[in-house]
Design a protein around this motif. Structure first.
Motif, mmCIF file in Angstrom:
data_model
loop_
_atom_site.group_PDB
_atom_site.id
_atom_site.type_symbol
_atom_site.label_atom_id
_atom_site.label_comp_id
_atom_site.label_asym_id
_atom_site.label_seq_id
_atom_site.Cartn_x
_atom_site.Cartn_y
_atom_site.Cartn_z
ATOM 1 N N CYS A 172 0.866 -1.175 0.000
ATOM 2 C CA CYS A 172 0.000 0.000 0.000
ATOM 3 C C CYS A 172 0.903 1.224 0.000
ATOM 4 O O CYS A 172 2.088 1.119 0.274
ATOM 5 C CB CYS A 172 -0.938 0.003 1.204
ATOM 6 S SG CYS A 172 -0.102 0.060 2.806
ATOM 7 N N TYR A 173 0.326 2.377 -0.344
ATOM 8 C CA TYR A 173 1.162 3.573 -0.419
ATOM 9 C C TYR A 173 0.855 4.562 0.701
ATOM 10 O O TYR A 173 -0.218 4.587 1.262
ATOM 11 C CB TYR A 173 1.030 4.273 -1.774
ATOM 12 C CG TYR A 173 -0.300 4.933 -2.049
ATOM 13 C CD1 TYR A 173 -0.588 6.211 -1.576
ATOM 14 C CD2 TYR A 173 -1.266 4.289 -2.801
ATOM 15 C CE1 TYR A 173 -1.807 6.830 -1.848
ATOM 16 C CE2 TYR A 173 -2.486 4.893 -3.084
ATOM 17 C CZ TYR A 173 -2.750 6.162 -2.605
ATOM 18 O OH TYR A 173 -3.947 6.756 -2.871
ATOM 19 N N GLN A 174 1.877 5.365 0.981
ATOM 20 C CA GLN A 174 1.739 6.513 1.866
ATOM 21 C C GLN A 174 1.849 7.743 0.971
ATOM 22 O O GLN A 174 2.787 7.846 0.177
ATOM 23 C CB GLN A 174 2.857 6.513 2.910
ATOM 24 C CG GLN A 174 2.846 5.286 3.774
ATOM 25 C CD GLN A 174 4.154 5.099 4.541
ATOM 26 O OE1 GLN A 174 5.112 5.830 4.354
ATOM 27 N NE2 GLN A 174 4.181 4.093 5.389
ATOM 28 N N ARG A 175 0.907 8.638 1.052
ATOM 29 C CA ARG A 175 0.932 9.852 0.249
ATOM 30 C C ARG A 175 1.895 10.836 0.895
ATOM 31 O O ARG A 175 1.797 11.120 2.082
ATOM 32 C CB ARG A 175 -0.464 10.465 0.162
ATOM 33 C CG ARG A 175 -0.544 11.657 -0.757
ATOM 34 C CD ARG A 175 -1.988 12.198 -0.792
ATOM 35 N NE ARG A 175 -2.115 13.276 -1.710
ATOM 36 C CZ ARG A 175 -1.864 14.554 -1.423
ATOM 37 N NH1 ARG A 175 -1.458 14.892 -0.206
ATOM 38 N NH2 ARG A 175 -1.998 15.495 -2.338
ATOM 39 N N LYS A 176 2.829 11.347 0.101
ATOM 40 C CA LYS A 176 3.854 12.261 0.594
ATOM 41 C C LYS A 176 3.904 13.492 -0.309
ATOM 42 O O LYS A 176 3.352 13.494 -1.408
ATOM 43 C CB LYS A 176 5.232 11.590 0.578
ATOM 44 C CG LYS A 176 5.320 10.282 1.345
ATOM 45 C CD LYS A 176 5.465 10.530 2.803
ATOM 46 C CE LYS A 176 5.713 9.230 3.549
ATOM 47 N NZ LYS A 176 6.038 9.450 4.926
ATOM 48 N N LEU A 177 4.620 14.522 0.167
ATOM 49 C CA LEU A 177 4.843 15.726 -0.622
ATOM 50 C C LEU A 177 6.332 16.022 -0.708
ATOM 51 O O LEU A 177 7.063 15.861 0.274
ATOM 52 C CB LEU A 177 4.142 16.942 0.010
ATOM 53 C CG LEU A 177 2.624 16.958 0.000
ATOM 54 C CD1 LEU A 177 2.096 18.169 0.768
ATOM 55 C CD2 LEU A 177 2.086 16.976 -1.422
#
Length: 155
Positions: free
Chosen positions: A112-117
């Protein structure tokens, strides 16, 4: 520089194993195997003691506008692969291909992914279990590039 900062964070978040791309696995595949598989690169650049071989233009690998392979100078192993897709790829395709957002709470066994900036507020998805970061264009909806790497290479 902004991508490097994002990759430094990326390096801390996943183990040394990385997801292979086109049969090339960071930390396992050697430079000569890449050249044997894809032919002579369009460019070879050495910067800060690291060699990068790039396929672009008429040598671009099918499905890409450009692919770059960063090579460890001592072992000749591929440390990192940066892929710039040729076709437009959207978030839905990414989630279908690699997995959905990670739920709050314990991390599931499936990727699964972690949303980052990034530093310039561009979105990227970090798939820690796959050794994969997917960076989006300024529109926040379409993919700019994929980074397949090992923890060692991302430092």
């Amino acid at each position: 520089m902004r991508t490097l900062t994002a990759l430094a964070v990326f390096a801390l978040a996943f183990p040394a194993a990385a997801k292979p791309w086109q049969g090339v696995e960071p930390g396992v595949t050697k430079k000569d195997e890449v050249i044997k598989k894809f032919g002579e690169p369009s460019r070879t650049v050495t910067q800060d003691g690291k060699e990068t071989i790039a396929y672009l233009g008429k040598e671009a690998i099918k499905g890409t506008s450009q692919a770059q392979f960063k090579v460890d100078p001592t072992s000749q192993l591929i440390e990192r692969i940066d892929v710039f897709p040729g076709p437009v790829i959207d978030k839905e395709t990414i989630e279908t291909s690699y997995g959905p957002a990670c739920p709050s709470g314990p991390v599931p066994a499936a990727p699964c992914y972690q949303r980052k900036l990034t530093d310039d507020f561009r979105t990227y998805f970090l798939y820690p279990k796959l050794g994969l970061a997917i960076f989006f264009n300024e529109d926040g909806k379409t993919v700019q590039s994929f980074t397949f790497t090992t923890q060692k290479a991302a430092k």
